[in-house]
Scaffold this motif. Structure first.
Motif, PDB file in Angstrom:
ATOM      1  N   ILE A  75       0.845  -1.197   0.000  1.00  0.00           N
ATOM      2  CA  ILE A  75       0.000   0.000   0.000  1.00  0.00           C
ATOM      3  C   ILE A  75       0.878   1.244   0.000  1.00  0.00           C
ATOM      4  N   GLY A  76       1.874   1.294   0.892  1.00  0.00           N
ATOM      5  CA  GLY A  76       2.782   2.427   0.925  1.00  0.00           C
ATOM      6  C   GLY A  76       3.576   2.555  -0.355  1.00  0.00           C
ATOM      7  N   VAL A 143       1.810  12.760   8.464  1.00  0.00           N
ATOM      8  CA  VAL A 143       2.111  13.660   7.345  1.00  0.00           C
ATOM      9  C   VAL A 143       1.092  13.440   6.230  1.00  0.00           C
ATOM     10  N   ARG A 144       0.485  14.544   5.805  1.00  0.00           N
ATOM     11  CA  ARG A 144      -0.476  14.475   4.705  1.00  0.00           C
ATOM     12  C   ARG A 144      -0.190  15.490   3.599  1.00  0.00           C
ATOM     13  N   MET A 145       0.825  16.317   3.779  1.00  0.00           N
ATOM     14  CA  MET A 145       1.211  17.241   2.713  1.00  0.00           C
ATOM     15  C   MET A 145       2.730  17.335   2.658  1.00  0.00           C
ATOM     16  N   THR A 160       1.590   7.156   6.745  1.00  0.00           N
ATOM     17  CA  THR A 160       2.207   8.481   6.735  1.00  0.00           C
ATOM     18  C   THR A 160       3.275   8.530   5.655  1.00  0.00           C
ATOM     19  N   TRP A 161       4.041   9.648   5.611  1.00  0.00           N
ATOM     20  CA  TRP A 161       5.098   9.856   4.619  1.00  0.00           C
ATOM     21  C   TRP A 161       6.369  10.268   5.348  1.00  0.00           C
ATOM     22  N   PHE A 162       7.520   9.924   4.750  1.00  0.00           N
ATOM     23  CA  PHE A 162       8.800  10.191   5.362  1.00  0.00           C
ATOM     24  C   PHE A 162       9.746  10.807   4.328  1.00  0.00           C
ATOM     25  N   GLY A 163      10.789  11.504   4.798  1.00  0.00           N
ATOM     26  CA  GLY A 163      11.795  12.048   3.895  1.00  0.00           C
ATOM     27  C   GLY A 163      12.813  12.877   4.660  1.00  0.00           C
ATOM     28  N   GLN A 164      14.034  12.920   4.154  1.00  0.00           N
ATOM     29  CA  GLN A 164      15.094  13.699   4.792  1.00  0.00           C
ATOM     30  C   GLN A 164      14.964  15.158   4.380  1.00  0.00           C
TER      31      GLN A 164
END
Length: 255
Positions: A75-76, A143-145, A160-164
């Protein structure tokens, strides 16, 4: 430019209020991209009905759906892949069971200009299950945006979403309303479906077997026509109080 993004499969069968979720944000984004993952029910037909009203913004993309990943991580992965369909510099992820308050979405879409260095925006949630009766889930923020950037990814079940990148948590006038699913029969069907998706999770397997039994016994238990709630239910969802199944209200196409 802000792109709304939703990944969806079998929204009707599983009771996701996806039409209401789309309508809660579509007037505030520059485009609304819905990635339809080979639904086997009438979900795509419902989206096409909405397309007739929102031809200027709504974009429907078809993508294969695969639950081969352990614990449903696919899904992710599909959410991450779906970013490629978005033209915006910023993406607002709108899951199919999440309703935005009008004042909250107005604030959210203003944030990228106010905080140009921020890459991920974290927002509060109300999680409600049991025909709007009970608090559910175990996270209060997600996180949604985020910037449409290769460094931003979703994982696991896409929660949710992840990132550096720089990250900001923002209080909203009203939390994002996560309804889980609409209608007691759809809710039970969704839990049974989890048994198929999360094959290695003993808890999901146990719940799946229990709710399969409840469906066969036609026993709604805690969902029985309860019409009062301590939660601030969005107006667009109130017609579903006490519902057996989620259904698409055709007046939403025409209003």
């Amino acid at each position: 430019m802000i792109s709304g993004l939703m990944v969806l499969k079998n929204g009707l069968t599983l009771g996701y209020p996806f039409i209401e979720a789309i309508l809660s944000v579509i007037d505030y984004v520059d485009e609304m991209v819905v990635v339809e993952c080979e639904s086997t029910d009438k979900t795509l037909d419902a989206l096409c009905g909405l397309l007739n009203k929102h031809m200027d913004k709504l974009k429907i993309k078809i993508h294969p759906w695969d639950f081969s990943g352990k614990q449903g991580e696919k899904i992710g992965e599909i959410q991450t892949i779906s970013k490629r369909y978005c033209n915006g510099d910023t993406i607002l992820c709108v899951q199919a069971d999440e309703i935005w308050d009008s004042e909250s979405i107005k604030l959210a879409v203003s944030l990228p200009k106010s905080y140009p260095l921020v890459g991920l925006f974290n927002f509060p949630f109300d999680h409600v299950v049991g025909n709007f009766q009970f608090r559910g889930h175990n996270y209060d923020w997600a996180v949604r945006m985020f910037k449409n950037d290769p460094r931003v990814e979703s994982e696991a079940d896409g929660w949710t979403w992840f990132g550096q990148m720089p990250y900001l948590s923002v209080e909203l006038p009203a939390p994002i309303f996560h309804s889980g699913s609409i209608g007691w029969r759809n809710n039970y069907t969704k839990i049974v479906n989890h048994g198929t998706i999360y094959k290695d999770n003993k808890l999901y397997q146990s719940n799946s077997n229990e709710y399969k039994k409840r469906l066969e016994e036609n026993n709604p238990e805690e969902f029985l026509l309860k019409r009062e709630s301590s939660f601030n239910i969005p107006e667009i969802l109130k017609p579903f109080l006490g519902a057996e199944n989620y259904y698409v209200r055709k007046e939403l196409y025409e209003s």
